[in-house]
Design a protein around this motif. Structure first.
Motif, PDB file in Angstrom:
ATOM      1  N   ASP A 108      22.322  53.588  76.148  1.00 25.18           N
ATOM      2  CA  ASP A 108      22.378  52.204  76.596  1.00 25.18           C
ATOM      3  C   ASP A 108      22.283  52.216  78.122  1.00 25.18           C
ATOM      4  OD1 ASP A 108      22.724  49.490  76.933  1.00 25.18           O
ATOM      5  OD2 ASP A 108      24.838  49.485  76.334  1.00 25.18           O
TER       6      ASP A 108
ATOM      7  N   PRO B 150      19.809  55.773  64.838  1.00 29.25           N
ATOM      8  CA  PRO B 150      20.089  56.130  66.229  1.00 29.25           C
ATOM      9  C   PRO B 150      19.049  55.525  67.151  1.00 29.25           C
ATOM     10  CG  PRO B 150      19.170  58.003  65.060  1.00 29.25           C
ATOM     11  CD  PRO B 150      19.383  56.901  64.050  1.00 29.25           C
ATOM     12  N   SER B 151      19.426  55.276  68.397  1.00 32.91           N
ATOM     13  CA  SER B 151      18.444  54.797  69.380  1.00 32.91           C
ATOM     14  C   SER B 151      17.946  55.970  70.191  1.00 32.91           C
ATOM     15  CB  SER B 151      19.078  53.760  70.298  1.00 32.91           C
ATOM     16  OG  SER B 151      20.076  54.341  71.101  1.00 32.91           O
TER      17      SER B 151
ATOM     18  N   THR C 256      23.166  57.564  71.002  1.00 39.39           N
ATOM     19  CA  THR C 256      22.862  56.172  71.324  1.00 39.39           C
ATOM     20  C   THR C 256      22.840  56.056  72.842  1.00 39.39           C
ATOM     21  OG1 THR C 256      24.002  55.434  69.327  1.00 39.39           O
ATOM     22  CG2 THR C 256      23.562  53.768  71.010  1.00 39.39           C
TER      23      THR C 256
ATOM     24  N   ALA D 290      25.527  56.865  77.555  1.00 38.31           N
ATOM     25  CA  ALA D 290      25.151  57.320  76.215  1.00 38.31           C
ATOM     26  C   ALA D 290      26.386  57.831  75.489  1.00 38.31           C
ATOM     27  CB  ALA D 290      24.102  58.428  76.290  1.00 38.31           C
TER      28      ALA D 290
ATOM     29  N   HIS E   4      17.030  61.383  75.332  1.00 33.45           N
ATOM     30  CA  HIS E   4      17.539  62.104  74.157  1.00 33.45           C
ATOM     31  C   HIS E   4      17.368  63.604  74.336  1.00 33.45           C
ATOM     32  CE1 HIS E   4      18.279  59.133  70.743  1.00 33.45           C
ATOM     33  NE2 HIS E   4      18.132  58.395  71.814  1.00 33.45           N
TER      34      HIS E   4
ATOM     35  N   HIS F 116      23.961  62.513  66.776  1.00 34.62           N
ATOM     36  CA  HIS F 116      23.572  61.108  66.631  1.00 34.62           C
ATOM     37  C   HIS F 116      23.775  60.505  68.022  1.00 34.62           C
ATOM     38  CE1 HIS F 116      24.237  56.835  65.834  1.00 34.62           C
ATOM     39  NE2 HIS F 116      23.565  57.013  64.720  1.00 34.62           N
TER      40      HIS F 116
END
Length: 169
Positions: free
Chosen positions: A100, A168-169, A98, A104, A26, A96
């Protein structure tokens, strides 16, 4: 649980490592995204283009750029150079994000703020919805596709944000 902490400690360490990696992802993604505005406002075309993968796409409602060469060229265009001479700021909202694995998606607003032609302050020229698709490369996170649409009441821009669901992740 064993006397030395055994499997319980291992599982907790693995979970902690995953959480730290997500925080690092992030942070790196935010730093990458938020470097766009200052770089484009200084006319640093190579730095702007370097945010994308070599074949990355920047799809703006005013035109599409395919690859770093076209993105770099956009910064050198007369319209963009005119913004620089006038005085401008590309300002981004928090995103925001995410993540994965090695992919992302980040959603945010941006504003293009221009100095008024009479020199008396600034005005917002445009507000856009943005979708950044990113991939982890050997050089860190890079943009594969950025889609930006002006928020002018049309559905196309709102659809960019329609994918936000849940925390959010």
């Amino acid at each position: 649980m064993t006397g030395s902490g055994g499997p319980d400690i291992e599982a907790r360490m693995q979970l902690l490592e995953k959480r730290v990696q997500l925080l690092e992802d992030h942070n790196e993604i935010m730093r990458l995204m938020h470097s766009y505005g200052p770089a484009v406002d200084c006319g640093l075309a190579d730095l702007v283009a370097g945010l994308w993968t070599h074949n990355g796409v920047y799809d703006v409602d005013t035109g599409r750029m395919d690859g770093r060469g076209q993105i770099e060229a956009m910064v050198r265009t007369d319209p963009h150079q005119g913004f620089l001479r006038q005085g401008c700021g590309h300002v981004m909202s928090p995103a925001h994000i995410t993540v994965d694995g090695d992919a992302a998606v980040a959603l945010c607003h941006t504003q293009l703020i221009l100095r008024r032609s009479d020199g008396d302050g600034y005005q917002v020229s445009r507000v856009t919805a943005n979708r950044w698709e990113l991939t982890r490369t050997c050089d860190g996170w890079r943009v594969t596709t950025r889609t930006s649409r002006i928020l002018d009441g049309q559905d196309e821009a709102r659809r960019i944000f329609a994918g936000i669901a849940g925390p959010p992740s």
